[in-house]
Structures are given as C-alpha cells and as structure tokens.
Design a protein around this motif. Structure first.
Motif, PDB file in Angstrom:
ATOM      1  N   ASN A 165     -11.428 -28.213 -66.246  1.00 56.45           N
ATOM      2  CA  ASN A 165     -11.516 -29.610 -65.820  1.00 56.45           C
ATOM      3  C   ASN A 165     -10.216 -30.364 -66.096  1.00 56.45           C
ATOM      4  O   ASN A 165      -9.789 -31.201 -65.292  1.00 56.45           O
ATOM      5  CB  ASN A 165     -12.693 -30.295 -66.518  1.00 56.45           C
ATOM      6  CG  ASN A 165     -14.024 -29.924 -65.900  1.00 56.45           C
ATOM      7  OD1 ASN A 165     -14.461 -30.524 -64.932  1.00 56.45           O
ATOM      8  ND2 ASN A 165     -14.674 -28.919 -66.466  1.00 56.45           N
ATOM      9  N   PHE A 166      -9.561 -30.058 -67.203  1.00 57.16           N
ATOM     10  CA  PHE A 166      -8.309 -30.733 -67.539  1.00 57.16           C
ATOM     11  C   PHE A 166      -7.202 -30.351 -66.545  1.00 57.16           C
ATOM     12  O   PHE A 166      -6.523 -31.223 -65.978  1.00 57.16           O
ATOM     13  CB  PHE A 166      -7.891 -30.377 -68.965  1.00 57.16           C
ATOM     14  CG  PHE A 166      -6.534 -30.902 -69.351  1.00 57.16           C
ATOM     15  CD1 PHE A 166      -6.345 -32.244 -69.614  1.00 57.16           C
ATOM     16  CD2 PHE A 166      -5.435 -30.041 -69.431  1.00 57.16           C
ATOM     17  CE1 PHE A 166      -5.093 -32.739 -69.961  1.00 57.16           C
ATOM     18  CE2 PHE A 166      -4.189 -30.515 -69.773  1.00 57.16           C
ATOM     19  CZ  PHE A 166      -4.017 -31.875 -70.037  1.00 57.16           C
ATOM     20  N   ILE A 167      -7.009 -29.046 -66.335  1.00 58.83           N
ATOM     21  CA  ILE A 167      -5.946 -28.585 -65.438  1.00 58.83           C
ATOM     22  C   ILE A 167      -6.241 -29.009 -63.993  1.00 58.83           C
ATOM     23  O   ILE A 167      -5.329 -29.408 -63.250  1.00 58.83           O
ATOM     24  CB  ILE A 167      -5.776 -27.059 -65.533  1.00 58.83           C
ATOM     25  CG1 ILE A 167      -5.336 -26.667 -66.946  1.00 58.83           C
ATOM     26  CG2 ILE A 167      -4.766 -26.566 -64.510  1.00 58.83           C
ATOM     27  CD1 ILE A 167      -4.004 -27.234 -67.361  1.00 58.83           C
ATOM     28  N   SER A 168      -7.518 -28.924 -63.610  1.00 56.63           N
ATOM     29  CA  SER A 168      -7.882 -29.337 -62.249  1.00 56.63           C
ATOM     30  C   SER A 168      -7.583 -30.808 -62.033  1.00 56.63           C
ATOM     31  O   SER A 168      -7.036 -31.201 -60.995  1.00 56.63           O
ATOM     32  CB  SER A 168      -9.367 -29.057 -61.994  1.00 56.63           C
ATOM     33  OG  SER A 168      -9.631 -27.680 -61.985  1.00 56.63           O
ATOM     34  N   PHE A 169      -7.946 -31.631 -63.018  1.00 60.44           N
ATOM     35  CA  PHE A 169      -7.722 -33.076 -62.889  1.00 60.44           C
ATOM     36  C   PHE A 169      -6.224 -33.392 -62.820  1.00 60.44           C
ATOM     37  O   PHE A 169      -5.769 -34.119 -61.924  1.00 60.44           O
ATOM     38  CB  PHE A 169      -8.360 -33.804 -64.075  1.00 60.44           C
ATOM     39  CG  PHE A 169      -8.223 -35.299 -64.018  1.00 60.44           C
ATOM     40  CD1 PHE A 169      -9.103 -36.055 -63.266  1.00 60.44           C
ATOM     41  CD2 PHE A 169      -7.207 -35.947 -64.700  1.00 60.44           C
ATOM     42  CE1 PHE A 169      -8.982 -37.442 -63.200  1.00 60.44           C
ATOM     43  CE2 PHE A 169      -7.067 -37.321 -64.641  1.00 60.44           C
ATOM     44  CZ  PHE A 169      -7.971 -38.073 -63.893  1.00 60.44           C
ATOM     45  N   VAL A 170      -5.448 -32.823 -63.758  1.00 58.12           N
ATOM     46  CA  VAL A 170      -4.008 -33.094 -63.787  1.00 58.12           C
ATOM     47  C   VAL A 170      -3.340 -32.543 -62.531  1.00 58.12           C
ATOM     48  O   VAL A 170      -2.500 -33.208 -61.899  1.00 58.12           O
ATOM     49  CB  VAL A 170      -3.370 -32.488 -65.058  1.00 58.12           C
ATOM     50  CG1 VAL A 170      -1.855 -32.609 -65.004  1.00 58.12           C
ATOM     51  CG2 VAL A 170      -3.917 -33.178 -66.300  1.00 58.12           C
ATOM     52  N   GLY A 171      -3.717 -31.308 -62.142  1.00 55.87           N
ATOM     53  CA  GLY A 171      -3.120 -30.705 -60.958  1.00 55.87           C
ATOM     54  C   GLY A 171      -3.432 -31.485 -59.698  1.00 55.87           C
ATOM     55  O   GLY A 171      -2.532 -31.754 -58.873  1.00 55.87           O
ATOM     56  N   ALA A 172      -4.709 -31.847 -59.540  1.00 57.43           N
ATOM     57  CA  ALA A 172      -5.098 -32.624 -58.358  1.00 57.43           C
ATOM     58  C   ALA A 172      -4.394 -33.976 -58.345  1.00 57.43           C
ATOM     59  O   ALA A 172      -3.982 -34.477 -57.286  1.00 57.43           O
ATOM     60  CB  ALA A 172      -6.615 -32.808 -58.336  1.00 57.43           C
ATOM     61  N   LEU A 173      -4.243 -34.578 -59.532  1.00 58.32           N
ATOM     62  CA  LEU A 173      -3.571 -35.876 -59.645  1.00 58.32           C
ATOM     63  C   LEU A 173      -2.105 -35.761 -59.187  1.00 58.32           C
ATOM     64  O   LEU A 173      -1.614 -36.599 -58.413  1.00 58.32           O
ATOM     65  CB  LEU A 173      -3.641 -36.363 -61.092  1.00 58.32           C
ATOM     66  CG  LEU A 173      -3.247 -37.813 -61.364  1.00 58.32           C
ATOM     67  CD1 LEU A 173      -4.209 -38.764 -60.676  1.00 58.32           C
ATOM     68  CD2 LEU A 173      -3.235 -38.069 -62.872  1.00 58.32           C
ATOM     69  N   VAL A 174      -1.427 -34.704 -59.629  1.00 57.19           N
ATOM     70  CA  VAL A 174      -0.015 -34.508 -59.262  1.00 57.19           C
ATOM     71  C   VAL A 174       0.115 -34.267 -57.762  1.00 57.19           C
ATOM     72  O   VAL A 174       0.968 -34.876 -57.078  1.00 57.19           O
ATOM     73  CB  VAL A 174       0.580 -33.333 -60.058  1.00 57.19           C
ATOM     74  CG1 VAL A 174       1.969 -32.963 -59.517  1.00 57.19           C
ATOM     75  CG2 VAL A 174       0.657 -33.681 -61.541  1.00 57.19           C
ATOM     76  N   PHE A 175      -0.723 -33.389 -57.214  1.00 51.74           N
ATOM     77  CA  PHE A 175      -0.638 -33.073 -55.789  1.00 51.74           C
ATOM     78  C   PHE A 175      -1.010 -34.280 -54.927  1.00 51.74           C
ATOM     79  O   PHE A 175      -0.418 -34.497 -53.858  1.00 51.74           O
ATOM     80  CB  PHE A 175      -1.538 -31.881 -55.461  1.00 51.74           C
ATOM     81  CG  PHE A 175      -0.894 -30.550 -55.720  1.00 51.74           C
ATOM     82  CD1 PHE A 175      -0.493 -29.743 -54.674  1.00 51.74           C
ATOM     83  CD2 PHE A 175      -0.669 -30.106 -57.012  1.00 51.74           C
ATOM     84  CE1 PHE A 175       0.107 -28.509 -54.906  1.00 51.74           C
ATOM     85  CE2 PHE A 175      -0.084 -28.890 -57.259  1.00 51.74           C
ATOM     86  CZ  PHE A 175       0.315 -28.082 -56.211  1.00 51.74           C
TER      87      PHE A 175
END
Length: 582
Positions: A140-150
């Motif tokens: 959930n952390f990596i998905s949130f940060v990754g989606a936020l960056v993209f």
C-alpha cells in the motif's frame, strides 16, 4: 511502534530473504504502474492517432507485464511465507525454552490456559503479520507513492485534487486506532481467560462429573464466552463507526479524478489518453486509503499480541546461578538448614527453621495441612529462594550451587503424581533416559510397580493416558517412586508419596527402599505414623516453625503433638472399645 520494531527485528536472521521479497514486490508494483502508461499510448497513438500497427506490440507488453507480475508475486509469497514460518519456529522454540527456565513461582502465578493462549493465538498473530502484514503495508505504501509520482507526472492538477481528502482521512485513522487498540487488548486477555476456563474444565472433567457440576461449569463458560462476545461486538461497532467513513473518503478519489480530468480535457489542458491513464492510477492511489482501516486493525492486533508475548520473554528467571557458582567435589547428601525463613509474597510460611541431616539419614516432616511441609523440601533444589538464613548442601550454600548438578542429585516423588502420556518404561526412565531395561525393571521392583506392570497386556510398553489416566492412584505413585529411584539420587524426597498405597504394599516398598537408599539422605513427608516411625529425625511443624524434633521414641516420651498423632491413629485403627476397624 516499539512493539512493531521489535517484531520486525525478529526477521533479522532472514534479512536477505525479506529484502528479496520486498524487491520482488517492488517489481510487482512496478508492472502495475507501467500498465496505465501503455494504456495512454494505446488511446493517443492507436485509437486517436490511427497507428494501428502498434496495437499488437502494446498488447503483448500488457500481457508480459501481467505474466511478470504473476511470477514475481508467486516468488514473493514463497519467500515471505518461508520467513514468517521460520520466525514463528524460532519464536515458539525460544519461548518454550524460556518457559523451561522459569522458576516454580512463575507457574504459581500464571495459569496454564493463559500461557497456552500466548504460545498459540498471540504467536500466530505475529506470524500472520510477518507473512502478510509486512507485504500488505509495503504494497500500500509503494503503490500510493508510486501512483502519486506517476499521476503528478501526468497531471499535477488532478493529483492535488485527489489529495484534498488526505487530512480528513488521516485524522479519522488516528481516532480509529486510539479507540480500537484498547478493545483488542481486552479481547486477547479475555481469550486467555476463556482458554484457561476450558483447559481447567477438561483437566478436571472427572471431578466435574463426579459432583454433577456440568451445569455450573457451562454457566461459568457461557459467562466468559458472553463477555468475549461483547468485546468482539464492541470492536465491530467501533469499526462500523470509522471504517465506512474512511472507505467513502477513499472512494471519493474516482469522481474527483473524473470531474477534474473531464474539465481539463474539455478545456484542452489534458489529452484523452492522459485522462484514461490517470484513471488507471485511481485504484492504486485510493485503495491504500481504503485499506488504511485494515492496516490499522492488523497493526493494532500485532501490537496487542506482541505485548503479551514479549511480556513473558522479558520476564527473566528470578532464580539465577552466580557467575562463580560451585559444585561440591563429592555429593554426599549432607543437608543443613540454618535459621531459614520463607514467605509466599506477604504470607509467612516457614520461620527460623534449623536442623541437620547427615548423609544416609532419614528425615521425616510431619504436621497439619498448610504448615509448610512441602515448602520445606521444595527449598532443597532451590525452586524458591529463601528470604532469610542459609540452606547448605555438602558444604555449599544452595544459592552458590550450580543448579542443574544440584537438582540432578535430588529426586522428588511429589504429592501430586504427574505422569506423561507415554509408555510406562519411558515414564520411569524420564530422569535417566539412558538407563537400560534391567535397571528400569529393578527400579520398578523397588517401588513394587513390577507387580501391576507385569500383568498389563503390553507390560512396560503400555501407554498411559494424560497425567496417568488409566492407572489407579497407587499405581501412579509407585511409578513415580520407580522414576525417582532410577536416578540414584544422593537426596530422595518423598512427599506423601504412598498415601494411595495400602499399608501392606507401603511396608514392602519401605523394606525394598532400605536396600537401595543406603548412604542416601531421605526426606519423608507423611501422615501415617508407620511411614515415619523408623526415621532418624522427625520434625513436627506447627504454624511454620519446628514445634517438636527427635526420633519416634523421644517424641513419644515427650507426650506432645507427635504423641497425639500416634494416639489418634491408633484409636482410628483399633476403634472405640478396642474393636479393630476394617
């Protein structure tokens, strides 16, 4: 967070596997994050741009990403499950070994059902966190940060609009955690109470049925079970107060993206492919928001289980060896009690006890129930520490003895006989597992246990039930005596160990013991005068002090407490008017 950090430190021996699992999951998430970019290209270049020759290659990329995601996910599950099971194995083994080192006092204060609850439910809670919780949180952390960056890369306006719900969501999550955590702690405590209730009832089911108290026990169980139900309902109601609100706020991401994205597209500030690509990140951005309640739930349960489990792990043995602990050159069984006093908490049990037992002597301890007889002999092996005085065995204070060598020289036949669910042979050999069959049979002969063992269908291979179920009280006591004799101790303690044996068999056991216990110090606690009258020294306890001491003849001449016991037993045996009872 201290408990979570401590749980995570359990994975340090397997840190390479953990890092591999986290790396594999980063690849899984990476394949998710790339997919919306491919989708945007399909819309802009193929559907809108008319470059239809690209569609096959782009579809193959999407299929390849899906296959990679499945492969990496499979390897990650195997790796992390291996880690969690290994940590659970280490923790279970470490806790079990730790419990073996805890003194008797620990088991006096902590119930078996509660300990079992810690070793099963709480330990499984930690294992589940290590196997699933770490990856779920990481995902959930990596998905949130990754989606936020993209998403920021595609459209910072849409991203900022979605993030407007975060402050309210964070506040709700904090409130939920503060409310749910104490409830989960109460649930774990009540589960331990219920486990204890169940364990005690099953262990004492013969007594329950004998006194027809099934209905009473069912009522007590229902009361504890109802309290557990109320706590679970309370947790559910708390969950219902906060989680739907958090999920709604997470769901708001979709309409916000569509609303803002449509507006930007209509104004020419965003192309259609970017809008479709951004919508592909909505789930990756909003799902961690929706999952926040579950993550808090899981972390709270982990902290609660960790607190209970680490409490036992941190509770070090109260009885420890000195760094310069000693072992006598030769164990002879010379025992000296020098002004010994002992208390259970604030309750004084023994006061100023002094006597000497020379090697080979037999010391009998008598007195009414609750006068400290069993406590006195339990101090020999330093199962409890005294508050005053000294206990000296073979010239060395027991507090300076090495514990294991000391206890190997002392054999106990306890008041409450405990046999393991194993064969009679292995029960007798428990203290000396290397003993051959001839020595095992000789010990059984000394205890008069061979008489009933030889008549059993499988003899020494007969498996007894839990706690010796299937044997009579006398048979269990004779088996326990054989177990003690086989260790060839320098000090033998018999705590009312022939109470369930008939007097004829008891006399035969005493005669056979004389042959093998020559030059061995023996402590006998008994209520029958026939068991103690030949002792070299008889101690009569009253209110925790030695009220009388001497041999049988001396105490009879004294005409005190011991004399009264003898007369009472003679009267009971002969009966009023001189008629023999029985």
């Amino acid at each position: 967070m201290h408990i979570i950090r401590r749980v995570l430190r359990l994975t340090l021996p397997y840190k390479k596997r953990v890092l591999l699992a986290l790396l594999l999951h980063v690849l899984v998430i990476g394949s998710r994050l790339i997919t919306p970019l491919v989708t945007r290209t399909v819309v802009n270049d193929v559907i809108v741009g008319g470059q239809y020759h690209l569609i096959l290659g782009l579809c193959l990329i999407i299929v390849g990403l899906a296959l990679a995601r499945g492969t990496f996910g499979y390897l990650r599950v195997l790796t992390m499950e291996r880690v969690s099971q290994s940590v659970a194995y280490d923790l279970r083994t470490g806790l079990y070994n730790h419990l073996q080192r805890m003194p008797w006092e620990f088991y006096d204060k902590n119930r078996v059902g509660e300990i079992m609850s810690r070793m099963t439910g709480d330990l499984e809670g930690l294992r589940d966190f290590l196997g699933n919780g770490i990856i779920t949180t990481w995902d959930n952390f990596i998905s949130f940060v990754g989606a936020l960056v993209f998403m920021m890369f595609m459209s910072w306006q849409v991203t900022l609009a979605v993030l407007l719900v975060l402050p309210v969501l964070s506040w709700t999550a904090f409130r939920f955690n503060s409310k749910i955590r104490p409830i989960f702690r109460q649930i774990r405590e009540q589960e331990a109470v219920l486990n204890t209730r169940t364990q005690e009832n099953i262990a004492g089911i013969h007594v329950v049925k004998a006194f027809v108290r099934e209905a009473h026990e069912e009522e007590l169980f229902q009361k504890d079970n109802r309290e557990l139900l109320q706590l679970h309902l309370k947790a559910s109601f708390t969950w219902a107060d906060y989680v739907p609100m958090m999920q709604v706020m997470g769901e708001l991401g979709t309409p916000i993206v569509l609303l803002v994205g449509s507006y930007l597209t209509a104004r020419g500030m965003m192309d259609l492919g970017t809008l479709v690509g951004v919508t592909g990140y909505i789930w990756m951005l909003t799902n961690p928001m929706r999952m926040l309640s579950n993550i808090i739930n899981m972390l709270t349960r982990t902290v609660t289980s960790g607190e209970k489990l680490f409490y036992y792990m941190d509770l070090g043995p109260s009885i420890r060896e000195d760094e310069d602990a000693q072992t006598p050159e030769t164990f002879r069984g010379h025992v000296v009690f020098d002004n010994v006093s002992f208390s259970y908490g604030s309750k004084k049990v023994l006061t100023d006890i002094s006597f000497e037992a020379l090697p080979g002597q037999t010391i009998a301890v008598m007195g009414a129930t609750g006068t400290g007889k069993s406590t006195l002999v339990n101090l020999l092996g330093r199962y409890y520490d005294i508050q005053k005085g000294r206990i000296i065995i073979d010239g060395v204070d027991v507090k300076r003895h090495q514990l294991k060598p000391l206890r190997r020289q002392i054999a106990y036949v306890p008041q409450e006989t405990f046999l393991f669910s194993d064969t009679l042979e292995d029960n007798i050999r428990f203290g000396r597992p290397d003993a051959d069959m001839s020595r095992t049979k000789q010990s059984a002969y000394v205890a008069c246990a061979d008489e009933f063992i030889d008549h059993m269908p499988h003899g020494y291979d007969t498996v007894v039930g839990e706690r010796g179920v299937g044997l009579s009280g006398g048979q269990k006591q004779r088996t326990a005596i054989a177990r003690a004799v086989l260790t060839e101790p320098k000090i033998l303690v018999m705590d009312d160990s022939t109470s369930a044996v008939d007097m004829e068999t008891e006399h035969e056991i005493q005669q056979r013991l004389k042959e093998v216990l020559e030059n061995r110090t023996t402590f006998i606690i008994a209520h029958r005068i026939s068991s103690v009258k030949s002792a070299d020294l008889i101690l009569v306890l009253k209110d925790g002090v030695i009220a009388e001491r001497g041999n049988h003849a001396q105490l009879m001449e004294l005409g005190g407490i011991y004399h009264g016991m003898v007369m009472d037993q003679m009267t009971s045996a002969v009966g009023p008017g001189g008629a023999t009872n029985g």
